[in-house]
Design a protein around this motif. Structure first.
Motif, PDB file in Angstrom:
ATOM      1  N   ALA A 285       0.826  -1.209   0.000  1.00 25.91           N
ATOM      2  CA  ALA A 285       0.000   0.000   0.000  1.00 25.91           C
ATOM      3  C   ALA A 285       0.861   1.260   0.000  1.00 25.91           C
ATOM      4  N   GLN A 286       1.912   1.260   0.810  1.00 25.34           N
ATOM      5  CA  GLN A 286       2.774   2.438   0.892  1.00 25.34           C
ATOM      6  C   GLN A 286       3.607   2.617  -0.371  1.00 25.34           C
ATOM      7  N   GLY A 287       3.927   1.518  -1.043  1.00 22.66           N
ATOM      8  CA  GLY A 287       4.660   1.610  -2.296  1.00 22.66           C
ATOM      9  C   GLY A 287       3.834   2.220  -3.409  1.00 22.66           C
ATOM     10  N   THR A 288       2.530   1.923  -3.418  1.00 20.66           N
ATOM     11  CA  THR A 288       1.653   2.500  -4.441  1.00 20.66           C
ATOM     12  C   THR A 288       1.246   3.932  -4.117  1.00 20.66           C
ATOM     13  N   GLN A 289       1.333   4.303  -2.843  1.00 22.95           N
ATOM     14  CA  GLN A 289       0.845   5.621  -2.414  1.00 22.95           C
ATOM     15  C   GLN A 289       1.467   6.794  -3.175  1.00 22.95           C
ATOM     16  N   PRO A 290       2.813   6.881  -3.284  1.00 20.25           N
ATOM     17  CA  PRO A 290       3.357   8.025  -4.028  1.00 20.25           C
ATOM     18  C   PRO A 290       2.983   8.000  -5.504  1.00 20.25           C
ATOM     19  N   LEU A 291       2.795   6.803  -6.074  1.00 19.78           N
ATOM     20  CA  LEU A 291       2.406   6.703  -7.477  1.00 19.78           C
ATOM     21  C   LEU A 291       0.967   7.177  -7.667  1.00 19.78           C
ATOM     22  N   PHE A 292       0.076   6.746  -6.769  1.00 19.07           N
ATOM     23  CA  PHE A 292      -1.302   7.233  -6.806  1.00 19.07           C
ATOM     24  C   PHE A 292      -1.340   8.755  -6.661  1.00 19.07           C
ATOM     25  N   SER A 293      -0.641   9.252  -5.654  1.00 15.68           N
ATOM     26  CA  SER A 293      -0.702  10.682  -5.338  1.00 15.68           C
ATOM     27  C   SER A 293      -0.115  11.535  -6.458  1.00 15.68           C
ATOM     28  N   GLU A 294       0.985  11.081  -7.022  1.00 10.15           N
ATOM     29  CA  GLU A 294       1.626  11.826  -8.108  1.00 10.15           C
ATOM     30  C   GLU A 294       0.713  11.885  -9.331  1.00 10.15           C
ATOM     31  N   SER A 295       0.132  10.749  -9.695  1.00  8.82           N
ATOM     32  CA  SER A 295      -0.752  10.708 -10.865  1.00  8.82           C
ATOM     33  C   SER A 295      -2.024  11.502 -10.612  1.00  8.82           C
TER      34      SER A 295
END
Length: 470
Positions: A285-295
């Motif tokens: 979940a934490q690994g996807t978080q910056p990718l979600f937030s950036e996109s």
């Protein structure tokens, strides 16, 4: 696979694998303690550690909510081209401020806390020094999440992973050195664990204070409004950590009544492996978080769609592997922490491992979905899902099922609570879509399609597979 999809998948794979490895490294703090304490103090040592586990959970949860929430908000604001200089400093200061009450508790009344957690006189005597040192180290435990989250979100996931692993290796080595050659016993185990995040933060600092860092180190007066804004996005991280503390506390109280100290010791074995499994999914979940937030911050919903699809598929695979390992290696896993070869502990832990770990068939998906909504600044479903799986559902299920089925009811309550949480999330999505209070997004569109499905199986297929349609 198109070129853009390949690039996104590689980025997803890099962030997720390194985040998962880092979170597993953090969980080894407690695993190392458990192993050496079981060698040193046997079943009583396991019982003490399991009674103290909720304290770790609270420290990690508050630190994660502040640190990961601040890093998420930082990433979104930065992606929109706005000034995000204050976020690291605010996160660090709030983490330290929140740790002060725990430090005071460690100085003044650790024995009283142990009594509240269910320890008898012999366990209080054994665990007081251990708990005091852990509470005195709370500023390190809480601040650690700020350093690792900002390092990861500053496009340095490898450094964050390396920092966590080095901190864990330090913990393992010095657990042994302090406990046995230096003959410090449980105090040595606590000291090694308390110093581990210092090592992790030191490694992260080589990036954060280096030339490649884009994270500003501006310090300002702590802002409560700023804290609330960040904590809204850190709620999934908070629940990911606090759920272990809540589950452990509820289970300890129930098992003390049903099976005494040996029952709690058996749960100590189950809980420690559960911490590793939860860490894997928190890492995902934490690994996807910056990718979600950036996109999301850049307004690129297509990439948000792809990341969610990759996350769900990865979750399903990891969930299956976790359950297979728990069922296929039960006896070997228990033996590692049962140095006294206690037959009653083995009996309790065998059924505990197999029944409890069935809950991970859905836990990973729930953790990912809650994290997803936090990362895209959609706090309502994140908060509701978080509260359900972290406190409400597990408490209700554990109390009711333990009355009906005894110890087996305690073990199976984890699965029951995750089912309730998943159903609650689905119902909430459909309701919010109907009232049009939520902004459109790919996952919610998939939820809308479930209204046309005739069977539960068909609905589940639509939810999981519609994200693959472009």
């Amino acid at each position: 696979m198109k070129k853009e999809s390949k690039i996104m998948f590689r980025k997803f794979f890099k962030y997720v694998t390194q985040s998962m490895a880092g979170m597993i490294g953090i969980s080894i703090y407690i695993l190392a303690d458990t192993f050496f304490i079981s060698l040193h103090s046997g079943a009583n040592g396991l019982t003490v550690l399991n009674l103290i586990l909720p304290v770790y959970g609270v420290l990690y949860a508050i630190g994660a909510m502040i640190g990961i929430g601040s890093a998420t908000r930082y990433c979104i604001i930065k992606s929109k081209g706005k000034n995000a200089d204050c976020y690291f400093g605010q996160s660090l200061m709030w983490s330290i401020l929140f740790s002060i009450p725990f430090v005071l508790c460690g100085i003044l009344f650790p024995a009283n806390i142990l009594k509240i957690l269910g320890a008898d006189a012999s366990l209080v005597k054994l665990g007081t020094v251990y708990l005091r040192i852990v509470l005195l180290g709370s500023p390190f435990f809480m601040s650690n999440h700020t350093f690792t989250a900002f390092t990861r979100n500053d496009d340095a996931p490898s450094r964050a992973m390396l920092a966590s692993i080095i901190g864990s290796l330090f913990n393992i080595v010095f657990d042994y050195i302090f406990m046995f050659p230096m003959n410090m016993g449980l105090a040595g185990a606590a000291l090694a664990t308390a110093l581990s995040p210092v090592v992790t933060m030191s490694v992260c600092s080589t990036h954060l204070f280096g030339k490649k860092s884009q994270v500003a180190m501006h310090l300002s007066v702590p802002s409560f409004r700023h804290l609330l804004s960040c904590c809204q996005l850190g709620i999934s991280a908070f629940v990911g950590e606090i759920s272990s503390a809540v589950i452990t506390t509820v289970f300890n109280m129930l098992l003390l009544n049903l099976a005494g100290n040996i029952g709690v010791a058996a749960y100590g074995v189950v809980a420690n492996y559960s911490i590793v499994a939860v860490s894997v999914f928190n890492g995902l979940a934490q690994g996807t978080q910056p990718l979600f937030s950036e996109s999301y911050g850049a307004g690129n919903n297509k990439d948000v769609h792809k990341i969610l699809r990759y996350g769900i598929l990865t979750c399903l695979i990891v969930e299956a592997l976790v359950v297979i390992c728990a069922w296929g290696m039960t006896d070997s896993l228990i033996a590692i922490f049962n140095s006294e070869q206690n037959l009653q502990l083995i009996t309790y832990a065998q059924s505990g491992m197999r029944l409890y770990f069935l809950g991970f068939l859905l836990a990973g998906i729930n953790i990912l979905l809650v994290s997803y909504f936090s990362a895209v600044d959609d706090s309502l479903p994140a908060i509701v899902g978080s509260v359900m799986r972290g406190a409400v559902a597990i408490t209700i299920c554990a109390i009711l099922l333990s009355r009906w089925f005894g110890i087996d009811g305690v073990w199976i309550s984890f699965l029951a609570s995750e089912i309730l949480t998943f159903v609650t999330i689905l119902v909430l999505y459909k309701f919010l879509q109907y009232t049009k209070k939520m902004t459109p997004c790919t996952f919610r569109s998939a939820m809308k399609n479930t209204a046309n499905a005739s069977t539960c199986n068909e609905k589940l297929q639509i939810i999981m597979l519609s994200s693959s349609l472009t």
